[in-house]
Design a protein around this motif. Structure first.
Motif, PDB file in Angstrom:
ATOM      1  N   LEU A 160       0.859  -1.185   0.000  1.00 38.50           N
ATOM      2  CA  LEU A 160       0.000   0.000   0.000  1.00 38.50           C
ATOM      3  C   LEU A 160       0.893   1.231   0.000  1.00 38.50           C
ATOM      4  CD1 LEU A 160      -2.573  -1.161   2.707  1.00 38.50           C
ATOM      5  CD2 LEU A 160      -2.853  -1.226   0.229  1.00 38.50           C
ATOM      6  N   SER A 161       0.659   2.101  -0.968  1.00 41.45           N
ATOM      7  CA  SER A 161       1.510   3.290  -1.085  1.00 41.45           C
ATOM      8  C   SER A 161       0.662   4.543  -1.162  1.00 41.45           C
ATOM      9  CB  SER A 161       2.381   3.181  -2.344  1.00 41.45           C
ATOM     10  OG  SER A 161       3.133   4.359  -2.537  1.00 41.45           O
ATOM     11  N   PHE A 162       1.035   5.534  -0.382  1.00 44.53           N
ATOM     12  CA  PHE A 162       0.398   6.836  -0.470  1.00 44.53           C
ATOM     13  C   PHE A 162       0.995   7.556  -1.674  1.00 44.53           C
ATOM     14  CE2 PHE A 162      -0.732   5.540   3.666  1.00 44.53           C
ATOM     15  CZ  PHE A 162      -1.836   6.275   4.042  1.00 44.53           C
ATOM     16  N   ALA A 163       0.185   8.348  -2.347  1.00 45.93           N
ATOM     17  CA  ALA A 163       0.632   8.976  -3.591  1.00 45.93           C
ATOM     18  C   ALA A 163       0.478  10.483  -3.529  1.00 45.93           C
ATOM     19  CB  ALA A 163      -0.156   8.427  -4.781  1.00 45.93           C
ATOM     20  N   VAL A 164       1.350  11.175  -4.254  1.00 48.87           N
ATOM     21  CA  VAL A 164       1.274  12.624  -4.387  1.00 48.87           C
ATOM     22  C   VAL A 164       0.333  12.949  -5.548  1.00 48.87           C
ATOM     23  CG1 VAL A 164       2.595  14.737  -4.797  1.00 48.87           C
ATOM     24  CG2 VAL A 164       3.644  12.818  -3.582  1.00 48.87           C
ATOM     25  N   HIS A 165      -0.520  13.926  -5.354  1.00 50.17           N
ATOM     26  CA  HIS A 165      -1.486  14.314  -6.383  1.00 50.17           C
ATOM     27  C   HIS A 165      -0.763  14.712  -7.673  1.00 50.17           C
ATOM     28  CE1 HIS A 165      -4.812  16.248  -8.432  1.00 50.17           C
ATOM     29  NE2 HIS A 165      -4.098  17.349  -8.530  1.00 50.17           N
ATOM     30  N   SER A 166      -1.306  14.264  -8.796  1.00 50.98           N
ATOM     31  CA  SER A 166      -0.728  14.610 -10.085  1.00 50.98           C
ATOM     32  C   SER A 166      -1.849  14.767 -11.099  1.00 50.98           C
ATOM     33  CB  SER A 166       0.241  13.516 -10.555  1.00 50.98           C
ATOM     34  OG  SER A 166       0.754  13.818 -11.825  1.00 50.98           O
ATOM     35  N   ARG A 167      -1.603  15.578 -12.112  1.00 53.18           N
ATOM     36  CA  ARG A 167      -2.558  15.772 -13.195  1.00 53.18           C
ATOM     37  C   ARG A 167      -1.826  15.663 -14.533  1.00 53.18           C
ATOM     38  NH1 ARG A 167      -6.059  21.102 -12.230  1.00 53.18           N
ATOM     39  NH2 ARG A 167      -7.029  20.270 -14.130  1.00 53.18           N
ATOM     40  N   GLU A 168      -2.571  15.318 -15.556  1.00 54.58           N
ATOM     41  CA  GLU A 168      -1.974  15.223 -16.881  1.00 54.58           C
ATOM     42  C   GLU A 168      -1.596  16.609 -17.396  1.00 54.58           C
ATOM     43  OE1 GLU A 168      -3.112  13.630 -21.384  1.00 54.58           O
ATOM     44  OE2 GLU A 168      -4.454  13.260 -19.688  1.00 54.58           O
ATOM     45  N   VAL A 169      -0.377  16.742 -17.860  1.00 50.98           N
ATOM     46  CA  VAL A 169       0.110  18.010 -18.403  1.00 50.98           C
ATOM     47  C   VAL A 169       0.036  17.950 -19.917  1.00 50.98           C
ATOM     48  CG1 VAL A 169       2.071  19.579 -18.570  1.00 50.98           C
ATOM     49  CG2 VAL A 169       1.605  18.382 -16.418  1.00 50.98           C
ATOM     50  N   LEU A 170      -0.688  18.856 -20.515  1.00 51.03           N
ATOM     51  CA  LEU A 170      -0.903  18.857 -21.952  1.00 51.03           C
ATOM     52  C   LEU A 170       0.432  18.914 -22.715  1.00 51.03           C
ATOM     53  CD1 LEU A 170      -3.089  18.938 -24.161  1.00 51.03           C
ATOM     54  CD2 LEU A 170      -2.934  21.435 -24.098  1.00 51.03           C
ATOM     55  N   GLY A 171       0.635  17.982 -23.615  1.00 51.55           N
ATOM     56  CA  GLY A 171       1.824  17.969 -24.458  1.00 51.55           C
ATOM     57  C   GLY A 171       3.023  17.265 -23.861  1.00 51.55           C
ATOM     58  N   PHE A 172       2.924  16.809 -22.602  1.00 55.22           N
ATOM     59  CA  PHE A 172       4.079  16.183 -21.947  1.00 55.22           C
ATOM     60  C   PHE A 172       4.452  14.850 -22.604  1.00 55.22           C
ATOM     61  CE2 PHE A 172       5.943  13.563 -18.472  1.00 55.22           C
ATOM     62  CZ  PHE A 172       7.083  14.305 -18.270  1.00 55.22           C
ATOM     63  N   ASP A 173       3.441  14.039 -22.912  1.00 53.77           N
ATOM     64  CA  ASP A 173       3.711  12.745 -23.534  1.00 53.77           C
ATOM     65  C   ASP A 173       4.365  12.923 -24.904  1.00 53.77           C
ATOM     66  OD1 ASP A 173       2.347  10.402 -25.472  1.00 53.77           O
ATOM     67  OD2 ASP A 173       3.130   9.687 -23.551  1.00 53.77           O
ATOM     68  N   GLN A 174       3.851  13.869 -25.696  1.00 49.43           N
ATOM     69  CA  GLN A 174       4.430  14.126 -27.018  1.00 49.43           C
ATOM     70  C   GLN A 174       5.860  14.627 -26.901  1.00 49.43           C
ATOM     71  OE1 GLN A 174       1.528  15.040 -25.930  1.00 49.43           O
ATOM     72  NE2 GLN A 174      -0.051  14.346 -27.370  1.00 49.43           N
ATOM     73  N   PHE A 175       6.126  15.420 -25.866  1.00 51.29           N
ATOM     74  CA  PHE A 175       7.481  15.913 -25.626  1.00 51.29           C
ATOM     75  C   PHE A 175       8.445  14.755 -25.381  1.00 51.29           C
ATOM     76  CE2 PHE A 175      10.638  16.982 -22.340  1.00 51.29           C
ATOM     77  CZ  PHE A 175      11.385  17.933 -23.007  1.00 51.29           C
ATOM     78  N   LEU A 176       8.014  13.793 -24.553  1.00 48.78           N
ATOM     79  CA  LEU A 176       8.875  12.651 -24.245  1.00 48.78           C
ATOM     80  C   LEU A 176       9.097  11.770 -25.470  1.00 48.78           C
ATOM     81  CD1 LEU A 176       7.556  11.534 -20.725  1.00 48.78           C
ATOM     82  CD2 LEU A 176       9.607  12.851 -21.250  1.00 48.78           C
ATOM     83  N   GLN A 177       8.063  11.646 -26.297  1.00 50.21           N
ATOM     84  CA  GLN A 177       8.179  10.801 -27.483  1.00 50.21           C
ATOM     85  C   GLN A 177       9.246  11.313 -28.449  1.00 50.21           C
ATOM     86  OE1 GLN A 177       6.870   7.964 -27.908  1.00 50.21           O
ATOM     87  NE2 GLN A 177       4.991   7.852 -26.695  1.00 50.21           N
ATOM     88  N   THR A 178       9.522  12.607 -28.402  1.00 50.61           N
ATOM     89  CA  THR A 178      10.495  13.191 -29.340  1.00 50.61           C
ATOM     90  C   THR A 178      11.902  13.252 -28.776  1.00 50.61           C
ATOM     91  OG1 THR A 178      10.032  15.447 -28.537  1.00 50.61           O
ATOM     92  CG2 THR A 178       8.689  14.616 -30.367  1.00 50.61           C
ATOM     93  N   ARG A 179      12.087  12.845 -27.525  1.00 52.83           N
ATOM     94  CA  ARG A 179      13.422  12.915 -26.923  1.00 52.83           C
ATOM     95  C   ARG A 179      14.328  11.828 -27.476  1.00 52.83           C
ATOM     96  NH1 ARG A 179      14.217  17.635 -25.781  1.00 52.83           N
ATOM     97  NH2 ARG A 179      12.619  17.661 -27.401  1.00 52.83           N
ATOM     98  N   ASP A 180      15.541  12.193 -27.833  1.00 55.15           N
ATOM     99  CA  ASP A 180      16.570  11.231 -28.214  1.00 55.15           C
ATOM    100  C   ASP A 180      17.929  11.847 -27.923  1.00 55.15           C
ATOM    101  OD1 ASP A 180      17.255  12.969 -30.377  1.00 55.15           O
ATOM    102  OD2 ASP A 180      15.705  12.018 -31.603  1.00 55.15           O
ATOM    103  N   LEU A 181      18.978  11.122 -28.241  1.00 56.40           N
ATOM    104  CA  LEU A 181      20.328  11.597 -27.918  1.00 56.40           C
ATOM    105  C   LEU A 181      20.670  12.903 -28.612  1.00 56.40           C
ATOM    106  CD1 LEU A 181      22.561   8.399 -27.810  1.00 56.40           C
ATOM    107  CD2 LEU A 181      22.133  10.028 -25.964  1.00 56.40           C
TER     108      LEU A 181
END
Length: 280
Positions: A160-181
């Motif tokens: 059982l783990s307590f969690a810190v509140h989080s919300r989806e940040v618009l464009g964050f997933d797309q930002f990560l998808q474009t990351r490379d070396l």
């Protein structure tokens, strides 16, 4: 904080500790887990938890089978070192009768806990004492080191783990998808992260001349297991994101106010210079 006045200017990146501790207490009482164990990181927060919070738990009928602190460790510690310093704690904790164990830790504590439970597989402990219910504080984050990427995740089932509140940040997933070396060549961090996350050597380095796998730069963050990298923004990251957002808005408001006052002041000077003698 040296005074209450300074506390006014403090923006807390992490939710109230008091609310979390009250939640843990209510959880223990609800399931009647009144015989518990405690493991904590021996730092300022951990010591405050033991000295100020656990006595409150006792007042509500919670009894402690044991209260132990984690050995001091660093990210530079090797796997054999981690096992060696934790084996005594592992044998002690797993040999106790308390079923519920509260783990008060930090982001990296999950790495140590995983090592402890890995060691259990190779040491003889009565089966009745191996089944523990791990109650993890929200400060802990589910993360792994390179040598843990292939380990099973069974240990987390039932925890059982307590969690810190989080919300989806618009464009964050797309930002990560474009990351490379090649995304940020001047960013030294991304190279180190790439090497650790994908288990490969960076092109042009001394490691790349050996028989080790060389990073192609085409690796995708989305292919990494969740224990190594999460594509969604975690609660800890969201807290930092929110804090930066607040600071940015505060600075913008401050500079806007300064600019407004300067404009008013300059306007006042011009008005005085244009005044006729009869207007004075």
């Amino acid at each position: 904080m040296n005074s209450k006045n300074e506390a006014i200017f403090l923006y807390k990146m992490f939710p109230s500790w008091a609310n979390q501790y009250m939640g843990i207490l209510k959880l223990l009482l609800y399931f009647r887990w009144i015989w518990v164990g405690v493991i904590y990181v021996d730092n300022e927060h951990g010591q405050q938890f033991v000295q100020k919070v656990l006595p409150v738990f006792s007042e509500h009928g919670i009894c402690f089978d044991f209260i132990k602190n984690f050995p001091v460790m660093t990210f530079s510690s090797s796997f054999p070192e981690m096992v060696e310093v934790n084996i005594d704690l592992t044998i002690f904790v797993m040999g106790r009768t308390a079923t519920a164990v509260v783990v008060h830790g930090e982001i990296q504590t999950i790495i140590i806990l995983r090592i402890m439970l890995r060691v259990v597989e190779f040491i003889e402990i009565p089966m009745r004492t191996k089944g523990k219910i791990w109650i993890l504080t929200a400060q802990m984050d589910f993360t792994s080191t390179e040598f843990q990427r292939s380990w099973d995740l069974d240990f987390i089932h039932g925890a059982l783990s307590f969690a810190v509140h989080s919300r989806e940040v618009l464009g964050f997933d797309q930002f990560l998808q474009t990351r490379d070396l090649a995304s940020d060549k001047e960013d030294g961090f991304i190279g180190d992260f790439w090497k650790q996350a994908f288990g490969c050597s960076l092109p042009g380095t001394t490691e790349a001349t050996n028989d080790e796998k060389v990073c192609t730069g085409e690796e995708k963050l989305g292919s990494l297991p969740g224990s190594v990298f999460e594509m969604s923004m975690t609660g800890h990251s969201y807290s930092i994101y929110t804090a930066v957002y607040v600071v940015a808005h505060a600075l913008h408001a401050m500079y806007s106010s300064i600019l407004k006052h300067r404009t008013l002041a300059d306007g006042g000077r011009k008005k005085l210079l244009n005044q006729q003698p009869w207007q004075e």
